[in-house]
Design an enzyme around this catalytic site. Structure first.
Site, PDB file in Angstrom:
ATOM      1  N   GLY A  11       0.841  -1.192   0.012  1.00 14.62           N
ATOM      2  CA  GLY A  11       0.034   0.019   0.035  1.00 14.62           C
ATOM      3  C   GLY A  11       0.833   1.040   0.215  1.00 14.62           C
ATOM      4  O   GLY A  11       0.496   2.163   0.761  1.00 14.62           O
ATOM      5  N   ALA A  12       1.879   1.410  -0.897  1.00 13.90           N
ATOM      6  CA  ALA A  12       2.710   2.597  -1.021  1.00 13.90           C
ATOM      7  C   ALA A  12       2.436   3.320  -2.044  1.00 13.90           C
ATOM      8  O   ALA A  12       3.092   4.433  -2.381  1.00 13.90           O
ATOM      9  CB  ALA A  12       4.152   1.865  -1.038  1.00 13.90           C
ATOM     10  N   ARG A  14       0.039   5.828  -1.847  1.00 11.72           N
ATOM     11  CA  ARG A  14      -0.320   6.844  -1.375  1.00 11.72           C
ATOM     12  C   ARG A  14      -0.063   7.144   0.392  1.00 11.72           C
ATOM     13  O   ARG A  14       0.209   5.955   0.871  1.00 11.72           O
ATOM     14  CB  ARG A  14      -1.931   7.101  -1.315  1.00 11.72           C
ATOM     15  CG  ARG A  14      -2.421   6.735  -2.691  1.00 11.72           C
ATOM     16  CD  ARG A  14      -3.986   6.997  -2.760  1.00 11.72           C
ATOM     17  NE  ARG A  14      -4.616   5.702  -2.528  1.00 11.72           N
ATOM     18  CZ  ARG A  14      -5.375   5.746  -1.381  1.00 11.72           C
ATOM     19  NH1 ARG A  14      -6.032   6.588  -0.517  1.00 11.72           N
ATOM     20  NH2 ARG A  14      -5.987   4.263  -1.426  1.00 11.72           N
ATOM     21  N   ASN A  62      -3.001  -7.406  -4.686  1.00 18.89           N
ATOM     22  CA  ASN A  62      -4.408  -7.257  -3.469  1.00 18.89           C
ATOM     23  C   ASN A  62      -3.678  -8.085  -2.520  1.00 18.89           C
ATOM     24  O   ASN A  62      -3.692  -9.462  -2.447  1.00 18.89           O
ATOM     25  CB  ASN A  62      -5.613  -7.703  -4.129  1.00 18.89           C
ATOM     26  CG  ASN A  62      -6.632  -7.610  -3.095  1.00 18.89           C
ATOM     27  OD1 ASN A  62      -6.221  -7.429  -1.983  1.00 18.89           O
ATOM     28  ND2 ASN A  62      -7.843  -7.599  -3.578  1.00 18.89           N
ATOM     29  N   ASN A  89       1.801  -2.303   5.520  1.00 15.24           N
ATOM     30  CA  ASN A  89       1.122  -0.998   5.412  1.00 15.24           C
ATOM     31  C   ASN A  89      -0.120  -0.921   4.977  1.00 15.24           C
ATOM     32  O   ASN A  89      -1.200  -0.186   5.454  1.00 15.24           O
ATOM     33  CB  ASN A  89       1.900  -0.081   4.909  1.00 15.24           C
ATOM     34  CG  ASN A  89       1.362   1.258   4.885  1.00 15.24           C
ATOM     35  OD1 ASN A  89       1.120   2.173   5.719  1.00 15.24           O
ATOM     36  ND2 ASN A  89       1.012   1.885   3.599  1.00 15.24           N
ATOM     37  N   SER A 141      -2.479   0.565  14.598  1.00 10.38           N
ATOM     38  CA  SER A 141      -3.198   1.857  14.868  1.00 10.38           C
ATOM     39  C   SER A 141      -3.393   1.873  16.446  1.00 10.38           C
ATOM     40  O   SER A 141      -3.538   0.756  17.052  1.00 10.38           O
ATOM     41  CB  SER A 141      -4.604   2.018  14.158  1.00 10.38           C
ATOM     42  OG  SER A 141      -5.378   2.980  14.760  1.00 10.38           O
ATOM     43  N   TYR A 154     -12.391  -2.535  12.235  1.00 11.50           N
ATOM     44  CA  TYR A 154     -11.056  -2.014  11.989  1.00 11.50           C
ATOM     45  C   TYR A 154      -9.986  -2.277  13.343  1.00 11.50           C
ATOM     46  O   TYR A 154      -8.847  -2.799  13.179  1.00 11.50           O
ATOM     47  CB  TYR A 154     -10.948  -0.302  11.714  1.00 11.50           C
ATOM     48  CG  TYR A 154      -9.688   0.217  11.440  1.00 11.50           C
ATOM     49  CD1 TYR A 154      -9.159  -0.108  10.078  1.00 11.50           C
ATOM     50  CD2 TYR A 154      -9.034   1.101  12.439  1.00 11.50           C
ATOM     51  CE1 TYR A 154      -8.009   1.001  10.022  1.00 11.50           C
ATOM     52  CE2 TYR A 154      -7.754   1.950  12.078  1.00 11.50           C
ATOM     53  CZ  TYR A 154      -7.336   1.737  11.002  1.00 11.50           C
ATOM     54  OH  TYR A 154      -6.249   2.250  10.720  1.00 11.50           O
ATOM     55  N   LYS A 158      -6.586  -4.515  13.656  1.00 10.34           N
ATOM     56  CA  LYS A 158      -5.429  -3.864  14.257  1.00 10.34           C
ATOM     57  C   LYS A 158      -4.871  -4.422  15.368  1.00 10.34           C
ATOM     58  O   LYS A 158      -3.827  -4.262  15.898  1.00 10.34           O
ATOM     59  CB  LYS A 158      -5.424  -2.143  14.356  1.00 10.34           C
ATOM     60  CG  LYS A 158      -5.803  -1.206  13.033  1.00 10.34           C
ATOM     61  CD  LYS A 158      -4.490  -1.613  12.023  1.00 10.34           C
ATOM     62  CE  LYS A 158      -4.951  -0.911  10.655  1.00 10.34           C
ATOM     63  NZ  LYS A 158      -3.693  -1.035   9.854  1.00 10.34           N
ATOM     64  N   ILE A 187      -3.119  10.923  11.358  1.00 13.78           N
ATOM     65  CA  ILE A 187      -2.164  11.119  10.586  1.00 13.78           C
ATOM     66  C   ILE A 187      -2.875  11.710   9.258  1.00 13.78           C
ATOM     67  O   ILE A 187      -3.902  11.139   9.000  1.00 13.78           O
ATOM     68  CB  ILE A 187      -1.304  10.014   9.837  1.00 13.78           C
ATOM     69  CG1 ILE A 187      -0.681   8.950  11.272  1.00 13.78           C
ATOM     70  CG2 ILE A 187      -0.086  10.387   9.118  1.00 13.78           C
ATOM     71  CD1 ILE A 187       0.361   9.847  12.087  1.00 13.78           C
TER      72      ILE A 187
HETATM   73  P1  NAP Z   1      -4.572   5.673   2.587  1.00 15.33           P
HETATM   74  O1  NAP Z   1      -4.081   6.816   2.538  1.00 15.33           O
HETATM   75  O2  NAP Z   1      -6.013   5.372   2.397  1.00 15.33           O
HETATM   76  O3  NAP Z   1      -3.602   4.528   1.715  1.00 15.33           O
HETATM   77  C1  NAP Z   1      -3.930   3.137   1.860  1.00 15.33           C
HETATM   78  C2  NAP Z   1      -3.140   2.254   0.906  1.00 15.33           C
HETATM   79  O4  NAP Z   1      -3.454   0.859   1.416  1.00 15.33           O
HETATM   80  C3  NAP Z   1      -3.116   2.770  -0.532  1.00 15.33           C
HETATM   81  O5  NAP Z   1      -1.612   2.662  -1.122  1.00 15.33           O
HETATM   82  C4  NAP Z   1      -3.763   1.621  -1.040  1.00 15.33           C
HETATM   83  O6  NAP Z   1      -3.563   1.265  -2.425  1.00 15.33           O
HETATM   84  C5  NAP Z   1      -3.287   0.602  -0.137  1.00 15.33           C
HETATM   85  N1  NAP Z   1      -4.333  -0.727  -0.298  1.00 15.33           N
HETATM   86  C6  NAP Z   1      -5.458  -0.623   0.177  1.00 15.33           C
HETATM   87  N2  NAP Z   1      -6.079  -1.630  -0.250  1.00 15.33           N
HETATM   88  C7  NAP Z   1      -5.084  -2.776  -0.677  1.00 15.33           C
HETATM   89  C8  NAP Z   1      -5.043  -3.962  -0.935  1.00 15.33           C
HETATM   90  N3  NAP Z   1      -6.184  -4.802  -0.882  1.00 15.33           N
HETATM   91  N4  NAP Z   1      -3.798  -4.543  -1.335  1.00 15.33           N
HETATM   92  C9  NAP Z   1      -2.893  -3.589  -1.367  1.00 15.33           C
HETATM   93  N5  NAP Z   1      -2.832  -2.244  -1.226  1.00 15.33           N
HETATM   94  C10 NAP Z   1      -3.880  -1.745  -0.673  1.00 15.33           C
HETATM   95  O7  NAP Z   1      -4.242   5.400   4.217  1.00 15.33           O
HETATM   96  P2  NAP Z   1      -3.029   5.670   5.081  1.00 15.33           P
HETATM   97  O8  NAP Z   1      -3.751   6.678   6.125  1.00 15.33           O
HETATM   98  O9  NAP Z   1      -1.826   5.937   4.530  1.00 15.33           O
HETATM   99  O10 NAP Z   1      -2.774   4.397   5.943  1.00 15.33           O
HETATM  100  C11 NAP Z   1      -1.942   3.291   5.704  1.00 15.33           C
HETATM  101  C12 NAP Z   1      -1.823   2.471   6.989  1.00 15.33           C
HETATM  102  O11 NAP Z   1      -1.724   3.132   8.204  1.00 15.33           O
HETATM  103  C13 NAP Z   1      -3.129   1.601   7.029  1.00 15.33           C
HETATM  104  O12 NAP Z   1      -2.833   0.354   7.389  1.00 15.33           O
HETATM  105  C14 NAP Z   1      -3.832   2.390   8.162  1.00 15.33           C
HETATM  106  O13 NAP Z   1      -4.883   1.590   8.735  1.00 15.33           O
HETATM  107  C15 NAP Z   1      -2.888   2.669   8.952  1.00 15.33           C
HETATM  108  N6  NAP Z   1      -3.397   3.765   9.970  1.00 15.33           N
HETATM  109  C16 NAP Z   1      -3.495   5.080   9.437  1.00 15.33           C
HETATM  110  C17 NAP Z   1      -3.656   6.361  10.260  1.00 15.33           C
HETATM  111  C18 NAP Z   1      -4.097   7.462   9.829  1.00 15.33           C
HETATM  112  O14 NAP Z   1      -4.521   8.514  10.628  1.00 15.33           O
HETATM  113  N7  NAP Z   1      -4.087   7.893   8.499  1.00 15.33           N
HETATM  114  C19 NAP Z   1      -3.860   5.955  11.627  1.00 15.33           C
HETATM  115  C20 NAP Z   1      -3.541   4.500  12.108  1.00 15.33           C
HETATM  116  C21 NAP Z   1      -3.241   3.652  11.186  1.00 15.33           C
HETATM  117  P3  NAP Z   1      -4.412   1.621  -3.833  1.00 15.33           P
HETATM  118  O15 NAP Z   1      -4.834   3.051  -3.726  1.00 15.33           O
HETATM  119  O16 NAP Z   1      -3.198   1.333  -4.757  1.00 15.33           O
HETATM  120  O17 NAP Z   1      -5.464   0.722  -3.699  1.00 15.33           O
END
Ligand code: NAP
Length: 246
Positions: A11-12, A14, A62, A89, A141, A154, A158, A187
């Site tokens: 998931g890199a 974005r 995926n 991630n 998380s 979720y 986690k 974040i």
């Molecule tokens: P995001 O901006 O929504 O990005 C999610 C990423 O995951 C995207 O690159 C997406 O790829 C990829 N993804 C989703 N489903 C996938 C799948 N089935 N196979 C492969 N890749 C997949 O999310 P983020 O905020 O950066 O979060 C990244 C991680 O941190 C997640 O595990 C999230 O739960 C965790 N987290 C985030 C926060 C926060 O506040 N943002 C807080 C705690 C934990 P595509 O777009 O190519 O599908």
């Protein structure tokens, strides 16, 4: 610091994963930028890595599909000879209160956020065990520690990631492999952009450091856990949350 280390970041394309990929590459790692749907954005991340003199490859898979994950790991091994660093991630949210949460919403989040991590761990472990070296970092998380209304699916996933981290750390410690989790708070990414401004302001007031985190705040810790500077740290869950989850 990570020269010639091969790193897979799921998931890199974005958000946090993108920043982790760019930062690992800036320290010399060869980075595989995994994505699911956002091909153009993943290719842009690779362009940026290359523009900064780094090496990398975008790879669609995926993570919830064990066959696709196995193929991806085999292809990386074939192309680069090894995988030293795995950052799990990839993740999604499908929030709803329990009375409204559908079985699909529950299953989809568990499939990607929990089983997806298992799929990658299972396919990468044999490579790391054989080379007696590995750094595994799972993105959990603070919600997996403290819970959150509307996120039963979720938070279960986690919390499961934290359990897997501890078990696998014990399983693989004798093989020179460390396994740690990072638990971000709020974040600033696409995932949190859906929150309205009033709610964001209220959340900021709750955070001792009075700001949302940046993806870079998480990436800085991941680089440390991916490096040899953290070789005596395993099985831990470290919060990057501005003090929210104290
Ligand atoms: P995001 O901006 O929504 O990005 C999610 C990423 O995951 C995207 O690159 C997406 O790829 C990829 N993804 C989703 N489903 C996938 C799948 N089935 N196979 C492969 N890749 C997949 O999310 P983020 O905020 O950066 O979060 C990244 C991680 O941190 C997640 O595990 C999230 O739960 C965790 N987290 C985030 C926060 C926060 O506040 N943002 C807080 C705690 C934990 P595509 O777009 O190519 O599908």
């Amino acid at each position: 610091m990570l020269k010639n280390k091969v790193a897979l970041v799921t998931g890199a394309s974005r958000g946090i994963g993108k920043e982790i990929a760019l930062t690992l590459a800036s320290y010399g790692a060869i980075v595989i930028v995994n994505y699911n749907g956002s091909k153009d954005r993943a290719l842009k991340v690779i362009e940026e890595i290359k523009a900064n003199g780094g090496r990398g490859l975008a790879y669609q898979a995926n993570v919830s599909d064990s066959g696709q994950v196995r193929q991806m790991i085999d292809d990386i091994k074939e192309e680069f000879g090894s995988i030293h660093i795995l950052v799990n991630n990839a993740g999604i949210t499908k929030d709803n209160l329990i009375l409204r949460m559908s079985e699909e919403e529950f299953n989809e989040v568990i499939d990607i956020n929990l089983k997806g991590v298992f799929n990658c761990l299972r396919s990468v472990s044999p490579i790391m065990i054989k080379q007696r070296y590995g750094r595994i970092i799972n993105i959990s998380s603070i919600v997996g520690i403290h819970g959150n209304p509307g996120q039963v699916n979720y938070s279960a996933a986690k919390a499961g990631v934290i359990g897997m981290t501890k078990s696998l750390a014990k399983e693989l410690a004798r093989r020179g492999i460390t396994v740690n989790a990072v638990a971000p708070g709020y974040i600033d990414t696409d995932m949190t952009k859906i929150l309205n401004e009033d709610l964001k302001e209220a959340i900021k007031q709750e955070i001792p450091l009075k700001r949302l985190g940046e993806a870079q705040d998480v990436a800085n810790l991941v680089v440390f856990l991916a490096s040899d500077n953290s070789s005596y740290i395993t099985g831990q869950t470290i919060q990057v949350d501005g003090g929210l989850g104290i």
